[in-house]
Design a protein around this motif. Structure first.
Motif, PDB file in Angstrom:
ATOM      1  N   THR A  40      13.538 -24.866  26.237  1.00 19.47           N
ATOM      2  CA  THR A  40      13.476 -25.121  27.681  1.00 19.47           C
ATOM      3  C   THR A  40      14.670 -25.925  28.194  1.00 19.47           C
ATOM      4  O   THR A  40      14.955 -25.891  29.377  1.00 19.47           O
ATOM      5  CB  THR A  40      12.186 -25.876  28.035  1.00 19.47           C
ATOM      6  OG1 THR A  40      12.184 -27.130  27.358  1.00 19.47           O
ATOM      7  CG2 THR A  40      10.960 -25.065  27.663  1.00 19.47           C
ATOM      8  N   ASP A  41      15.351 -26.676  27.326  1.00 19.79           N
ATOM      9  CA  ASP A  41      16.459 -27.545  27.725  1.00 19.79           C
ATOM     10  C   ASP A  41      16.045 -28.494  28.853  1.00 19.79           C
ATOM     11  O   ASP A  41      16.787 -28.740  29.801  1.00 19.79           O
ATOM     12  CB  ASP A  41      17.679 -26.710  28.137  1.00 19.79           C
ATOM     13  CG  ASP A  41      18.923 -27.565  28.342  1.00 19.79           C
ATOM     14  OD1 ASP A  41      19.032 -28.620  27.681  1.00 19.79           O
ATOM     15  OD2 ASP A  41      19.769 -27.198  29.178  1.00 19.79           O
ATOM     16  N   CYS A  42      14.810 -28.974  28.775  1.00 20.44           N
ATOM     17  CA  CYS A  42      14.282 -29.939  29.741  1.00 20.44           C
ATOM     18  C   CYS A  42      13.160 -30.715  29.058  1.00 20.44           C
ATOM     19  O   CYS A  42      12.750 -30.363  27.957  1.00 20.44           O
ATOM     20  CB  CYS A  42      13.796 -29.239  31.004  1.00 20.44           C
ATOM     21  SG  CYS A  42      12.301 -28.277  30.819  1.00 20.44           S
ATOM     22  N   PRO A  59       6.211 -21.685  34.461  1.00 17.69           N
ATOM     23  CA  PRO A  59       7.465 -22.236  34.989  1.00 17.69           C
ATOM     24  C   PRO A  59       7.733 -23.651  34.468  1.00 17.69           C
ATOM     25  O   PRO A  59       6.806 -24.406  34.199  1.00 17.69           O
ATOM     26  CB  PRO A  59       7.234 -22.248  36.501  1.00 17.69           C
ATOM     27  CG  PRO A  59       5.771 -22.117  36.701  1.00 17.69           C
ATOM     28  CD  PRO A  59       5.202 -21.477  35.476  1.00 17.69           C
ATOM     29  N   VAL A  60       9.003 -23.957  34.296  1.00 15.23           N
ATOM     30  CA  VAL A  60       9.427 -25.290  33.881  1.00 15.23           C
ATOM     31  C   VAL A  60      10.355 -25.845  34.954  1.00 15.23           C
ATOM     32  O   VAL A  60      10.910 -25.096  35.755  1.00 15.23           O
ATOM     33  CB  VAL A  60      10.135 -25.265  32.504  1.00 15.23           C
ATOM     34  CG1 VAL A  60       9.152 -24.944  31.398  1.00 15.23           C
ATOM     35  CG2 VAL A  60      11.283 -24.282  32.489  1.00 15.23           C
ATOM     36  N   GLY A  69      16.226 -18.360  35.053  1.00 14.31           N
ATOM     37  CA  GLY A  69      15.550 -17.310  34.301  1.00 14.31           C
ATOM     38  C   GLY A  69      15.513 -17.561  32.807  1.00 14.31           C
ATOM     39  O   GLY A  69      16.130 -18.499  32.301  1.00 14.31           O
ATOM     40  N   TRP A  70      14.761 -16.698  32.131  1.00 10.90           N
ATOM     41  CA  TRP A  70      14.633 -16.747  30.674  1.00 10.90           C
ATOM     42  C   TRP A  70      15.507 -15.667  30.060  1.00 10.90           C
ATOM     43  O   TRP A  70      15.549 -14.539  30.540  1.00 10.90           O
ATOM     44  CB  TRP A  70      13.180 -16.508  30.260  1.00 10.90           C
ATOM     45  CG  TRP A  70      12.277 -17.624  30.636  1.00 10.90           C
ATOM     46  CD1 TRP A  70      11.420 -17.658  31.692  1.00 10.90           C
ATOM     47  CD2 TRP A  70      12.126 -18.872  29.959  1.00 10.90           C
ATOM     48  NE1 TRP A  70      10.746 -18.853  31.718  1.00 10.90           N
ATOM     49  CE2 TRP A  70      11.160 -19.621  30.660  1.00 10.90           C
ATOM     50  CE3 TRP A  70      12.709 -19.449  28.836  1.00 10.90           C
ATOM     51  CZ2 TRP A  70      10.762 -20.896  30.271  1.00 10.90           C
ATOM     52  CZ3 TRP A  70      12.315 -20.710  28.447  1.00 10.90           C
ATOM     53  CH2 TRP A  70      11.356 -21.421  29.155  1.00 10.90           C
ATOM     54  N   TRP A  97      19.749 -22.855  33.327  1.00 11.39           N
ATOM     55  CA  TRP A  97      19.727 -23.758  34.477  1.00 11.39           C
ATOM     56  C   TRP A  97      21.081 -23.767  35.175  1.00 11.39           C
ATOM     57  O   TRP A  97      22.122 -23.574  34.550  1.00 11.39           O
ATOM     58  CB  TRP A  97      19.406 -25.184  34.012  1.00 11.39           C
ATOM     59  CG  TRP A  97      18.092 -25.298  33.324  1.00 11.39           C
ATOM     60  CD1 TRP A  97      17.860 -25.262  31.983  1.00 11.39           C
ATOM     61  CD2 TRP A  97      16.813 -25.422  33.935  1.00 11.39           C
ATOM     62  NE1 TRP A  97      16.525 -25.382  31.724  1.00 11.39           N
ATOM     63  CE2 TRP A  97      15.859 -25.490  32.921  1.00 11.39           C
ATOM     64  CE3 TRP A  97      16.377 -25.502  35.257  1.00 11.39           C
ATOM     65  CZ2 TRP A  97      14.497 -25.625  33.161  1.00 11.39           C
ATOM     66  CZ3 TRP A  97      15.025 -25.642  35.504  1.00 11.39           C
ATOM     67  CH2 TRP A  97      14.101 -25.695  34.468  1.00 11.39           C
ATOM     68  N   LYS A  98      21.048 -24.016  36.493  1.00 13.10           N
ATOM     69  CA  LYS A  98      22.263 -24.181  37.287  1.00 13.10           C
ATOM     70  C   LYS A  98      22.153 -25.518  38.016  1.00 13.10           C
ATOM     71  O   LYS A  98      21.127 -25.799  38.636  1.00 13.10           O
ATOM     72  CB  LYS A  98      22.406 -23.037  38.283  1.00 13.10           C
ATOM     73  CG  LYS A  98      23.648 -23.116  39.137  1.00 13.10           C
ATOM     74  CD  LYS A  98      23.808 -21.895  40.016  1.00 13.10           C
ATOM     75  CE  LYS A  98      22.851 -21.999  41.201  1.00 13.10           C
ATOM     76  NZ  LYS A  98      23.050 -20.948  42.204  1.00 13.10           N
TER      77      LYS A  98
END
Length: 99
Positions: A40-42, A59-60, A69-70, A97-98
């Motif tokens: 998830t990088d979160c 959703p994360v 998106g995934w 992520w952006k």
């Protein structure tokens, strides 16, 4: 009495054969299921699980970033995954992520 014992013995032998050979909705064959895991990088995490099809991914959120998106590759090459997503091997989904 001998008849009853014989009948019970027959049932004991035949019941496992019937259960194994019939389509039983309570028996899940995991041999054709694959491990799905998530990067998830979160701070939020998603537990891995076994499946043949990923219907959707919860959703994360990441503070200060927009979810894009995934992806099935860490380089985010190609388009994001659309669901349902059928898999035929162990798969890792990567969140893009952006800022």
């Amino acid at each position: 009495m001998k008849f009853i014992r014989g009948f019970i013995a027959l049932l004991v032998v035949l019941m496992p054969l019937c259960i194994c050979s019939c389509e039983n909705p309570f028996i899940i064959d995991i041999t054709d299921m694959y491990m799905v895991s998530f990067e998830t990088d979160c701070p939020q995490t998603i537990d891995s699980y076994r499946t043949k099809c990923v219907e959707k991914i919860e959703p994360v959120q990441k503070y200060g970033s927009t979810f894009c998106g995934w992806y099935t590759n860490a380089s985010f090459i190609g388009n994001p995954v659309t669901f349902p997503f059928f898999i035929d091997a162990d798969t890792v989904f990567y969140a893009k992520w952006k800022k």
